[in-house]
Design an enzyme around this catalytic site. Structure first.
Site, PDB file in Angstrom:
ATOM      1  N   VAL A  61       0.834  -0.912   0.183  1.00  0.00           N
ATOM      2  CA  VAL A  61      -0.471   0.484   0.315  1.00  0.00           C
ATOM      3  C   VAL A  61       0.557   1.192   0.145  1.00  0.00           C
ATOM      4  O   VAL A  61       0.860   2.187  -0.573  1.00  0.00           O
ATOM      5  CB  VAL A  61      -1.256  -0.045   1.154  1.00  0.00           C
ATOM      6  CG1 VAL A  61      -1.608   1.649   1.028  1.00  0.00           C
ATOM      7  CG2 VAL A  61      -1.872  -0.869   1.061  1.00  0.00           C
ATOM      8  N   GLU A  62       1.509   0.985   0.503  1.00  0.00           N
ATOM      9  CA  GLU A  62       2.983   2.256   1.062  1.00  0.00           C
ATOM     10  C   GLU A  62       3.396   2.465  -0.188  1.00  0.00           C
ATOM     11  O   GLU A  62       3.256   3.637  -0.371  1.00  0.00           O
ATOM     12  CB  GLU A  62       3.552   2.397   1.908  1.00  0.00           C
ATOM     13  CG  GLU A  62       2.723   2.535   3.364  1.00  0.00           C
ATOM     14  CD  GLU A  62       2.587   3.931   3.965  1.00  0.00           C
ATOM     15  OE1 GLU A  62       2.704   4.810   2.999  1.00  0.00           O
ATOM     16  OE2 GLU A  62       2.440   3.508   5.228  1.00  0.00           O
TER      17      GLU A  62
END
Length: 185
Positions: A61-62
């Site tokens: 996600v990051e």
């Protein structure tokens, strides 16, 4: 009645076969949802007592596994660590060999990010929803939300979180975490 062309039948059969393979085998899912830097993730997860699949989901996600990524807010590397957080972690025992430049190195970034998750787990009693919210919005914000009863700290009620970005972040990490559990366990 018109005959259906062979190419349409073959295409349909291929789609059905791929669907069956996708649901019955993890090989296609592993292609669609790979975990890069797996050795570093597993080693640091074991060292700091963190679920490696959660670390992988956070990285997905990051940064989507792009180690050179720098966010608009200044977060760096695979786990998108803020420079102030990195400085704080670097002051801890066992991190003296690393520097701020280490944030750009995948193994070091994973080490610092996993240590940070470990610290958040301790602070928030391993409550995944709170840990993820704190990873994104900062532990101070999560503590304020909990103390003022804005959010009860439960995953089921992330819609109470004040920041849209954090609500979306927690939801996405949990999605990939569950996906990784299904594929890699």
């Amino acid at each position: 009645m018109k005959a259906v062309p062979k190419k349409y039948i073959l295409t349909l059969l291929l789609v059905i076969l791929l669907g069956i393979l996708y649901y019955q085998s993890n090989w296609l899912a592993r292609i669609m949802y790979p975990i890069k830097y797996r050795e570093a993730i597993e080693a640091n997860a074991a060292k700091y007592g963190v679920d490696p699949l959660l670390v992988a989901a956070i990285i997905r996600v990051e940064s989507n596994y792009k180690p050179e990524l720098i966010s608009i807010k200044g977060a760096v590397g695979l786990m998108q660590i803020m420079p102030d957080t990195a400085k704080w972690i670097l002051e801890m025992e066992g991190f003296s060999k690393l520097s701020m430049d280490s944030l750009y190195e995948p193994k070091s970034n994973i080490m610092m990010g996993t240590k940070y998750i470990n610290l958040l787990n301790k602070q928030f009693n391993s409550n995944m929803a709170e840990v993820l919210a704190a990873y994104n919005a900062g532990p101070g914000n999560v503590s304020k939300w909990r103390e003022s009863n804005i959010w009860d700290g439960k995953l089921e009620s992330i819609d109470q979180i004040r920041f849209w970005e954090t609500r979306k972040y927690v939801d996405r990490v949990v999605y990939y975490y569950k996906k990784y559990q299904k594929i890699y366990m």
